[in-house]
Write an enzyme that holds these catalytic residues in place. Structure first.
Site, PDB file in Angstrom:
ATOM      1  N   ARG A  85     -12.584  33.334  45.519  1.00  0.00           N
ATOM      2  CA  ARG A  85     -12.476  32.256  46.502  1.00  0.00           C
ATOM      3  C   ARG A  85     -12.125  30.918  45.854  1.00  0.00           C
ATOM      4  O   ARG A  85     -11.463  30.063  46.453  1.00  0.00           O
ATOM      5  CB  ARG A  85     -13.803  32.133  47.269  1.00  0.00           C
ATOM      6  CG  ARG A  85     -13.663  31.316  48.527  1.00  0.00           C
ATOM      7  CD  ARG A  85     -14.974  30.988  49.227  1.00  0.00           C
ATOM      8  NE  ARG A  85     -16.106  31.825  48.889  1.00  0.00           N
ATOM      9  CZ  ARG A  85     -17.371  31.409  49.030  1.00  0.00           C
ATOM     10  NH1 ARG A  85     -17.626  30.189  49.477  1.00  0.00           N
ATOM     11  NH2 ARG A  85     -18.372  32.210  48.725  1.00  0.00           N
ATOM     12  N   GLU A 129     -11.938   6.562   3.779  1.00  0.00           N
ATOM     13  CA  GLU A 129     -11.568   7.263   5.011  1.00  0.00           C
ATOM     14  C   GLU A 129     -12.850   7.811   5.631  1.00  0.00           C
ATOM     15  O   GLU A 129     -13.190   8.980   5.497  1.00  0.00           O
ATOM     16  CB  GLU A 129     -10.540   8.353   4.690  1.00  0.00           C
ATOM     17  CG  GLU A 129      -9.274   7.733   4.102  1.00  0.00           C
ATOM     18  CD  GLU A 129      -8.303   8.718   3.490  1.00  0.00           C
ATOM     19  OE1 GLU A 129      -8.531   9.943   3.600  1.00  0.00           O
ATOM     20  OE2 GLU A 129      -7.304   8.265   2.900  1.00  0.00           O
ATOM     21  N   HIS A 173      -2.012  16.890  -3.540  1.00  0.00           N
ATOM     22  CA  HIS A 173      -2.530  17.019  -2.180  1.00  0.00           C
ATOM     23  C   HIS A 173      -2.281  18.404  -1.573  1.00  0.00           C
ATOM     24  O   HIS A 173      -2.742  18.676  -0.464  1.00  0.00           O
ATOM     25  CB  HIS A 173      -1.909  15.958  -1.274  1.00  0.00           C
ATOM     26  CG  HIS A 173      -2.495  14.585  -1.461  1.00  0.00           C
ATOM     27  ND1 HIS A 173      -2.670  14.022  -2.696  1.00  0.00           N
ATOM     28  CD2 HIS A 173      -2.943  13.665  -0.554  1.00  0.00           C
ATOM     29  CE1 HIS A 173      -3.183  12.814  -2.555  1.00  0.00           C
ATOM     30  NE2 HIS A 173      -3.373  12.572  -1.274  1.00  0.00           N
ATOM     31  N   TYR A 200       0.822  -1.215   0.000  1.00  0.00           N
ATOM     32  CA  TYR A 200       0.000   0.000   0.000  1.00  0.00           C
ATOM     33  C   TYR A 200       0.853   1.261   0.000  1.00  0.00           C
ATOM     34  O   TYR A 200       1.769   1.425   0.812  1.00  0.00           O
ATOM     35  CB  TYR A 200      -0.948   0.043   1.210  1.00  0.00           C
ATOM     36  CG  TYR A 200      -1.620   1.401   1.324  1.00  0.00           C
ATOM     37  CD1 TYR A 200      -2.620   1.760   0.429  1.00  0.00           C
ATOM     38  CD2 TYR A 200      -1.201   2.349   2.257  1.00  0.00           C
ATOM     39  CE1 TYR A 200      -3.204   3.014   0.475  1.00  0.00           C
ATOM     40  CE2 TYR A 200      -1.777   3.606   2.315  1.00  0.00           C
ATOM     41  CZ  TYR A 200      -2.779   3.931   1.424  1.00  0.00           C
ATOM     42  OH  TYR A 200      -3.344   5.181   1.459  1.00  0.00           O
ATOM     43  N   ASN A 213       1.651  11.857   5.088  1.00  0.00           N
ATOM     44  CA  ASN A 213       0.993  11.205   6.214  1.00  0.00           C
ATOM     45  C   ASN A 213       1.643  11.699   7.506  1.00  0.00           C
ATOM     46  O   ASN A 213       2.836  12.006   7.531  1.00  0.00           O
ATOM     47  CB  ASN A 213       1.181   9.696   6.123  1.00  0.00           C
ATOM     48  CG  ASN A 213      -0.047   8.970   5.600  1.00  0.00           C
ATOM     49  OD1 ASN A 213      -0.094   7.757   5.623  1.00  0.00           O
ATOM     50  ND2 ASN A 213      -1.046   9.680   5.112  1.00  0.00           N
ATOM     51  N   PHE A 249      -1.792   7.624  11.690  1.00  0.00           N
ATOM     52  CA  PHE A 249      -1.963   9.018  11.261  1.00  0.00           C
ATOM     53  C   PHE A 249      -3.231   9.654  11.810  1.00  0.00           C
ATOM     54  O   PHE A 249      -3.445  10.853  11.675  1.00  0.00           O
ATOM     55  CB  PHE A 249      -2.036   9.080   9.727  1.00  0.00           C
ATOM     56  CG  PHE A 249      -2.981   8.055   9.150  1.00  0.00           C
ATOM     57  CD1 PHE A 249      -4.340   8.131   9.348  1.00  0.00           C
ATOM     58  CD2 PHE A 249      -2.484   6.988   8.414  1.00  0.00           C
ATOM     59  CE1 PHE A 249      -5.213   7.177   8.847  1.00  0.00           C
ATOM     60  CE2 PHE A 249      -3.356   6.027   7.894  1.00  0.00           C
ATOM     61  CZ  PHE A 249      -4.718   6.121   8.114  1.00  0.00           C
ATOM     62  N   TYR A 281     -16.990  33.765  44.284  1.00  0.00           N
ATOM     63  CA  TYR A 281     -16.342  32.563  43.748  1.00  0.00           C
ATOM     64  C   TYR A 281     -15.146  32.877  42.851  1.00  0.00           C
ATOM     65  O   TYR A 281     -14.176  32.131  42.814  1.00  0.00           O
ATOM     66  CB  TYR A 281     -17.334  31.731  42.945  1.00  0.00           C
ATOM     67  CG  TYR A 281     -18.328  30.946  43.751  1.00  0.00           C
ATOM     68  CD1 TYR A 281     -18.378  31.029  45.142  1.00  0.00           C
ATOM     69  CD2 TYR A 281     -19.242  30.105  43.121  1.00  0.00           C
ATOM     70  CE1 TYR A 281     -19.303  30.311  45.869  1.00  0.00           C
ATOM     71  CE2 TYR A 281     -20.167  29.378  43.835  1.00  0.00           C
ATOM     72  CZ  TYR A 281     -20.204  29.478  45.215  1.00  0.00           C
ATOM     73  OH  TYR A 281     -21.118  28.760  45.928  1.00  0.00           O
TER      74      TYR A 281
END
Length: 500
Positions: free
Chosen positions: A285, A415, A88, A58, A200, A331, A282
């Site tokens: 405190r 994906e 990409h 792959y 990746n 990844f 608060y």
């Protein structure tokens, strides 16, 4: 003789202290000898495996994502990797700060140095060359789904390695190929698997997270000192910070916060004088509980991030010693996405409680004039800085939407669950920006309130802090343009050494 201005990549795990020093001291990088050996051994193994294998590998001899069933001829393996980087490179939006780009280089070089990615030695060396010479590619803040890693921004980051895209060099934006020519660098000829190894991984998410975490630790310290000033301005009580009460609920951050406040306020005339009131609101405190919980969140985020930046997060992962090439999902940014959402909430809470202290200080309580100005009515004083703080507190609540709870199917269904860790990382940066300004506004109010307590003095540390601040931001006698004072306060906070 040890080179004090050099950091050796791959000599050991990266720590947050290492990264802070590399960035703040502008250290140069070099590969440790053992890292060089790991990289070369892994590449040699991969080359042999490709020659011997009859099965598809792959991303090495196949396409990517949903194209994983498309086999690629051996003659086209280099073209496959180059096409991957070009196609990409789809990050868009706002340019990332240069410090984030440098951190991306640093983290990717370190991950590749672990010797499980199959890259060439020259590829890692060129990444280091870019880092050392401040050749900084143009990377944008949008485009990553946080799985398969940070594909789009990392593609933008590594386009210049192959002579494509734009970079900043010597303060100017220019074509990458021209900068390569200036240094006499040939564009990298990517071999099998290398484009995938570069793209990746979680280095965009991690770089943003590392920078945010370093900033979060500083902002947490700022919040403590500024809150201590507000406590003095409000004529508050020290009892809620006593160590005994923290031990009854011993969260580490709460214990540390109580200890810090007792130390910061030691020797103060204001805190030690008799009080008519027996309790504080608060927002004063419960500082140990709220600030302390944020400290614990920061510590948790650091543990996750340190694990991440010392991990191999590209795919497939190569194990030369075991004769294995395994395709998995390292990844996937889910560990980061979750912790960034958590950290965003924790930091936003520091702003939330800070704005409430500001509101208490301007109400005309405990002997302070309304809106912290001598003639309220004629002067609005500190009325509108509280509005500005409230606006940013509200905006931070929007940024606290959990990006990690979202997912969109990508790559034609291959994906089908993504982390949105990059979105979690970039909105965390916005929370930090708002928090810094909120704290600057609180400091303005707290210093003004302390000055109304004169001639009483606070502790030696607080007095030194306020004196330095007053050298840059004056006591407000009557109305002036306030945004300039807010920005001056912000600049002061960035320069102050938090050495308590």
């Amino acid at each position: 003789m040890k080179k004090t201005n050099i950091y050796q990549i791959g000599a050991g795990p990266l720590t947050m202290e290492d990264i802070d020093r590399i960035i703040t001291e502008n250290l140069k990088l070099e590969l440790a000898p053992e890292a060089t050996e790991r990289i070369e051994r892994c590449r040699e193994y991969l080359d042999r495996k490709i020659e011997e294998s009859t099965e598809p590998l792959y991303g090495i001899t196949t396409g990517f994502g949903s194209l994983c069933n498309k086999n690629i001829s051996l003659d086209d393996l280099s073209t496959l990797q180059e096409n991957l980087v070009k196609s990409h490179a789809c990050s868009v939006g706002t340019e990332m700060p240069h410090v984030i780009v440098k951190l991306m280089f640093l983290l990717k070089a370190h991950a590749l140095s672990l010797g499980h990615s199959g890259v060439q030695l020259i590829t890692v060396q060129r990444i280091i060359d870019f880092f050392n010479n401040d050749v900084l590619p143009i990377v944008y803040d949008r485009g990553s789904l946080g799985a398969s890693g940070d594909l789009a921004p990392l593609a933008n980051l590594f386009l210049p390695l192959i002579g494509v895209g734009d970079v900043y060099y010597k303060g100017k934006r220019c074509e990458a190929i021209n900068v390569l020519d200036e240094f006499g660098w040939e564009p990298i000829k990517l071999k099998s698997k290398e484009g995938l190894a570069l793209l990746n991984g979680t280095q965009f998410m991690s770089a943003n997270g590392v920078f945010a975490l370093l900033r979060a630790k500083r902002l947490s310290r700022e919040a403590d000192v500024i809150a201590a000033c507000s406590l003095e301005a409000f004529d508050g009580l020290l009892a809620p910070f006593h160590p005994s009460i923290q031990q009854m609920r011993p969260h580490p951050g709460q214990i540390e916060t109580g200890r810090v406040f007792c130390r910061l306020l030691e020797g103060s005339e204001i805190i030690n004088r008799p009080k008519k009131h027996v309790q504080d609101p608060y927002s004063f405190r419960c500082i140990p509980q709220v600030h302390g919980a944020t400290k614990d969140a920061i510590a948790h985020a650091e543990r996750v991030l340190v694990t991440e930046i010392n991990s191999v997060t590209d795919n497939p992962t190569i194990f030369p010693d075991e004769d294995l090439i395994i395709s998995g999902g390292n990844f996937h940014g889910q560990p980061l996405a979750l912790v960034y959402d958590y950290l965003a909430v924790a930091m936003a809470e520091l702003g939330n409680i800070s704005e409430r202290r500001v509101a208490q200080l301007i109400m005309g309580l405990r002997g302070l004039p309304e809106f912290l100005v001598a003639e309220p009515g004629l002067n609005s004083g500190f009325m509108i800085p509280q509005y500005a703080a409230a606006s940013m507190v509200s905006q931070n609540k929007m940024y606290c939407y959990a990006a990690s709870s979202d997912s969109i199917v990508s790559s034609n269904g291959q994906e089908d669950h993504v982390s949105m860790g990059a979105n979690a990382a970039t909105k965390l940066y916005k929370v930090m920006d708002n928090l810094e300004l909120i704290l600057a506004i609180e400091l303005m109010n707290a210093a003004q309130g302390i000055d109304f307590r004169r001639p009483l003095k606070s502790s030696p540390y607080i007095e030194r802090f306020i004196k330095a601040y007053r050298n840059e931001v004056p006591f407000i006698q009557e109305d002036i343009v306030m945004y300039k004072e807010i920005h001056k306060s912000q600049a002061f906070l960035r320069r102050w050494k938090w050495d308590y």
